[in-house]
Design a protein around this motif. Structure first.
Motif, PDB file in Angstrom:
ATOM      1  N   TYR A   1      26.340  34.515  39.691  1.00 46.36           N
ATOM      2  CA  TYR A   1      25.529  33.971  40.785  1.00 46.36           C
ATOM      3  C   TYR A   1      26.116  32.657  41.282  1.00 46.36           C
ATOM      4  CZ  TYR A   1      21.573  31.398  42.815  1.00 46.36           C
ATOM      5  OH  TYR A   1      20.773  30.648  43.612  1.00 46.36           O
ATOM      6  N   LEU A   2      26.575  31.826  40.348  1.00 46.79           N
ATOM      7  CA  LEU A   2      27.099  30.511  40.705  1.00 46.79           C
ATOM      8  C   LEU A   2      28.513  30.584  41.265  1.00 46.79           C
ATOM      9  CD1 LEU A   2      26.312  27.415  40.266  1.00 46.79           C
ATOM     10  CD2 LEU A   2      27.860  27.538  38.320  1.00 46.79           C
ATOM     11  N   ALA A   3      29.377  31.364  40.596  1.00 44.47           N
ATOM     12  CA  ALA A   3      30.803  31.297  40.912  1.00 44.47           C
ATOM     13  C   ALA A   3      31.440  32.643  41.224  1.00 44.47           C
ATOM     14  CB  ALA A   3      31.546  30.642  39.745  1.00 44.47           C
ATOM     15  N   GLY A   4      30.650  33.717  41.242  1.00 43.24           N
ATOM     16  CA  GLY A   4      31.208  35.019  41.592  1.00 43.24           C
ATOM     17  C   GLY A   4      32.165  35.544  40.533  1.00 43.24           C
ATOM     18  N   TYR A   5      33.397  35.744  40.930  1.00 41.64           N
ATOM     19  CA  TYR A   5      34.393  36.418  40.103  1.00 41.64           C
ATOM     20  C   TYR A   5      34.557  35.826  38.710  1.00 41.64           C
ATOM     21  CZ  TYR A   5      38.574  39.113  39.150  1.00 41.64           C
ATOM     22  OH  TYR A   5      39.471  39.990  38.599  1.00 41.64           O
ATOM     23  N   ASP A   6      34.464  34.511  38.578  1.00 39.11           N
ATOM     24  CA  ASP A   6      34.664  33.884  37.271  1.00 39.11           C
ATOM     25  C   ASP A   6      33.756  34.470  36.186  1.00 39.11           C
ATOM     26  OD1 ASP A   6      36.707  32.302  38.031  1.00 39.11           O
ATOM     27  OD2 ASP A   6      35.534  30.477  38.290  1.00 39.11           O
ATOM     28  N   GLY A   7      32.583  34.909  36.568  1.00 38.89           N
ATOM     29  CA  GLY A   7      31.678  35.526  35.599  1.00 38.89           C
ATOM     30  C   GLY A   7      32.306  36.758  34.967  1.00 38.89           C
ATOM     31  N   LEU A   8      33.036  37.510  35.787  1.00 39.49           N
ATOM     32  CA  LEU A   8      33.682  38.727  35.301  1.00 39.49           C
ATOM     33  C   LEU A   8      34.763  38.404  34.267  1.00 39.49           C
ATOM     34  CD1 LEU A   8      33.722  41.824  35.741  1.00 39.49           C
ATOM     35  CD2 LEU A   8      35.469  41.480  37.472  1.00 39.49           C
TER      36      LEU A   8
ATOM     37  N   GLY B   1      38.194  31.268  40.222  1.00 35.19           N
ATOM     38  CA  GLY B   1      37.998  29.910  40.722  1.00 35.19           C
ATOM     39  C   GLY B   1      38.379  28.886  39.686  1.00 35.19           C
ATOM     40  N   GLY B   2      37.575  27.846  39.580  1.00 36.09           N
ATOM     41  CA  GLY B   2      37.989  26.726  38.738  1.00 36.09           C
ATOM     42  C   GLY B   2      37.538  26.787  37.283  1.00 36.09           C
TER      43      GLY B   2
END
Lengths: 107, 559
Positions: free
Chosen positions: B98-105, B256-257
């Motif tokens: 929810y916060l960072a999109g792809y990074d969760g994956l 992302g970061g």
């Protein structure tokens, strides 16, 4: 397990076959998984833009199918291992056990 | 036994009564969530029923620690998945997406890929060698007392850290969802967990875990389908909408970061992979099945369920971007006034909870809230059982009582006492850590599991030359390195202790501490020329044959 049993199993060609086949198989699959995962991690670390590249005209990026694919690959590799281990390898193991029991009865 | 159960129930009901009284004062702040409370009570009632049933079947130590070894591969796979799909991974990963999109994956994948490796290299050997705890395996041909002490310390440290994270999470979540005061929530979780484990042992813990896994997977599936159906089941359309509404736009579709430099990325990968293979409550699950065949099946099913679950959380996270973000209903107005942006009530980890309301109304919100609570309950039960086993089976029965056989009934009694003690400790720590920053806690648990438990366990099964000296000193060094690097790292040293700059720059110490552990174990083993070391090396052959074939392994109990 006594020394005699250890020697007997160790010298059983079927045991040697089991150990060599299974460890080769298990390590090969492990290495495939590690290579896939660390290739992904390296891509994130050194070239995140590669994963951010668009697949078409929409917003979909290369990274999403790749990410999902790694999850699916993990499952498939697990399936491949279980299939062979619960079939071929367990059969070999059973034969080793049977031979051991027969020999012990004979002795 | 029955009498104790009744006393426990009375205790629980009185907590419930207090909770109900306390609720009234909170109504204004947090509306009473009737459907959530009813569904939660149904879960508690059902699982206490199971505990009663399991208590009658839990007679021997083997029943208590491993459910008699009679759990099937499919059931165990479900329970492993249940252990792994904690509230932290359900709410945390969907919140991260929810916060960072792809990074969760990226996190999800790291959590998953350890499983196939556990299957290929560890699971069947573990089943063939062990009895109740992973220390049985590590100490198989080494000196019992020192190895079991180290393994028990590693287990207890991991369990307590994990328990702190779960208890604090439970308290805050329940406060938010049910409107109960924090302390009441923590006491409630602690009490229920003590009841499940002391009376029902592994059998009850396993079934609580299975039921929770089914509920969580069904709920998450429903949410993912509801989100996808809004977009005619087109992923492209869903992502396009998310990109449109998210402040970061197209950046949510790429890394992302969160994982910024290569060292952190690799270190995180190692922590997740080896840490998973060193978690005592997960390792213990391999002794609940009858043989190596079922152990393999367990991991296969677990990998499938966990992988499926992570794909769902990814969709749920994106669904929350679309349906929760910018939705005035979930906006934290007070926080927005101070910080700006569009913060949601309860923070980003509540994204999945708000989404459940957005797609299914109050009723489904109640269901997901109850499932989140059930999840915490199930995970803390598994953790406590693993911690209690380390105390009773490793420390009490094999370290303090090395002279002569230990009475099984007495060992079980000790483990039940340990369960109650751990439960009370968890309640106290849960309350003590309410206002603390616990961001480092789960990371530290994984780091200890990866640096102390895993190297000793792995080398004991794979490396002939491992000796007691190498394992104990090397493993301790790995443990100490992990703890020290976490303390002087950015989270504890800077965020918690308030220093300017971290002495150790990386958030995840595993790359360094795991290396220290392996190198130290290797060096201290090969230079060990004692008679004991020679005997330990000679004993490897017999151990290896048992680990490869299962000849002489512990079977399922007869009943």
């Amino acid at each position: 397990m006594n020394k005699e049993t250890v020697e007997r199993i160790k010298n059983n060609p079927k045991y040697q076959e089991l150990v060599s086949k299974r460890s080769k198989f298990a390590w090969t699959l492990s290495i495939i998984m590690l290579v896939v995962y660390y290739a992904f991690i390296m891509l994130i670390a050194f070239s995140p833009a590669t994963l951010g590249a668009k697949t078409g005209t929409g917003v979909m990026t290369v990274g999403i199918p790749i990410g999902i694919a790694i999850i699916v690959i993990a499952f498939i590799l697990a399936g491949i291992y279980v299939r062979r281990a619960n079939g071929e390898f367990d059969l070999l193991t059973q034969e080793i056990k049977d031979e051991l029991n027969n020999e012990q009865v004979a002795v | 036994m029955k009498k104790f159960l009744i006393i426990g129930l009375t205790l629980l009901l009185s907590v419930g009564a207090y909770a109900a009284g306390a609720l009234e004062g909170e109504v204004e702040k947090q509306p009473l969530n009737i459907s959530a409370i009813i569904m939660f009570l149904l879960f508690v009632g059902g699982t206490l029923g199971i505990t009663y049933w399991a208590a009658k079947r839990t007679k021997t130590a083997k029943d208590f620690y491993t459910a008699g070894g009679g759990i099937t591969g499919f059931q165990n796979g479900m329970a492993i998945a249940g252990d792994y799909m904690s509230a932290a991974s359900f709410l945390g990963i969907s919140g991260l997406v929810y916060l960072a999109g792809y990074d969760g994956l990226i996190y999800s994948i790291g959590f998953l890929v350890g499983w196939p490796i556990i299957l290929f290299l560890v699971s069947e050997r573990l089943r063939n060698l062990g009895k109740y705890t992973f220390a049985d395996v590590a100490a198989y041909r080494l000196k019992q007392a020192p190895i079991r002490t180290l393994a028990a310390l590693g287990s207890i440290a991991t369990v307590i850290l994990y328990l702190i994270a779960q208890m604090v999470g439970a308290g805050k979540l329940i406060q938010l969802l049910f409107g109960l005061p924090y302390e009441v929530a923590v006491v409630l979780v602690g009490t229920l967990m003590i009841l499940y484990v002391t009376f029902g042992g592994m059998l009850a813990t396993t079934w609580v875990q299975i039921i929770k896994a089914i509920l969580l997977l069904s709920g998450a599936t429903f949410m993912a389908i509801a989100v996808l159906s809004h977009f005619g089941f087109s992923l492209e359309a869903m992502f396009a909408k998310a990109v449109e509404v998210h402040a970061q736009g197209e950046a949510i579709m790429a890394p992302g970061g969160l994982v910024s430099d290569p060292i952190s990325a690799i270190s995180l990968g190692i922590a997740l992979m080896f840490g998973t293979a060193g978690l005592p409550h997960i390792l213990m699950r391999f002794f609940t099945v009858s043989d190596a065949k079922e152990a393999r099946k367990s991991v296969f099913y677990a990998t499938g369920f966990i992988g499926y679950f992570y794909i769902l959380t990814f969709i749920i996270g994106f669904g929350a971007i679309i349906m929760v973000l910018n939705n005035p209903e979930y906006l934290d107005v007070a926080k927005q006034a101070i910080e700006g942006g569009s913060p949601i009530l309860g923070g980003k980890n509540m994204a999945a909870i708000h989404l459940s309301h957005a797609v299914g109304g109050n009723f489904f919100l109640g269901f997901i809230s109850a499932v989140a609570f059930a999840t915490i309950l199930a995970v803390v039960s598994g953790l406590t059982l693993a911690g209690a086993s380390a105390i009773s089976h490793d420390l009490y029965a094999n370290v303090f009582n090395k002279h002569g056989e230990v009475d099984e009934a007495k060992e079980m009694k000790v483990s039940k006492m340990a369960t109650v003690a751990l439960g009370i400790l968890a309640i106290i720590l849960g309350i003590a850590f309410e206002q603390q920053n616990i961001a480092f806690v789960v990371g530290l648990a994984f780091a200890i599991a990866a640096s102390a438990n895993f190297p000793v366990l792995f080398l004991s099964m794979f490396w002939k030359n491992l000796t007691t000296r190498g394992a104990v000193l090397g493993g301790s060094l790995g443990l100490a390195t992990a703890v020290i690097l976490v303390i002087i790292g950015p989270i504890v040293w800077v965020q918690i202790l308030g220093n300017e700059e971290a002495i150790f720059p990386y958030k995840y110490p595993a790359l360094f501490s795991v290396t220290v552990s392996f190198v130290a174990i290797w060096l201290l083993s090969i230079t060990d020329n004692s008679d004991g070391a020679r005997e330990e090396r000679d004993a490897f052959e017999a151990q290896d044959i048992r680990s490869q074939t299962g000849i002489g392994a512990e079977g399922a109990s007869a009943h």
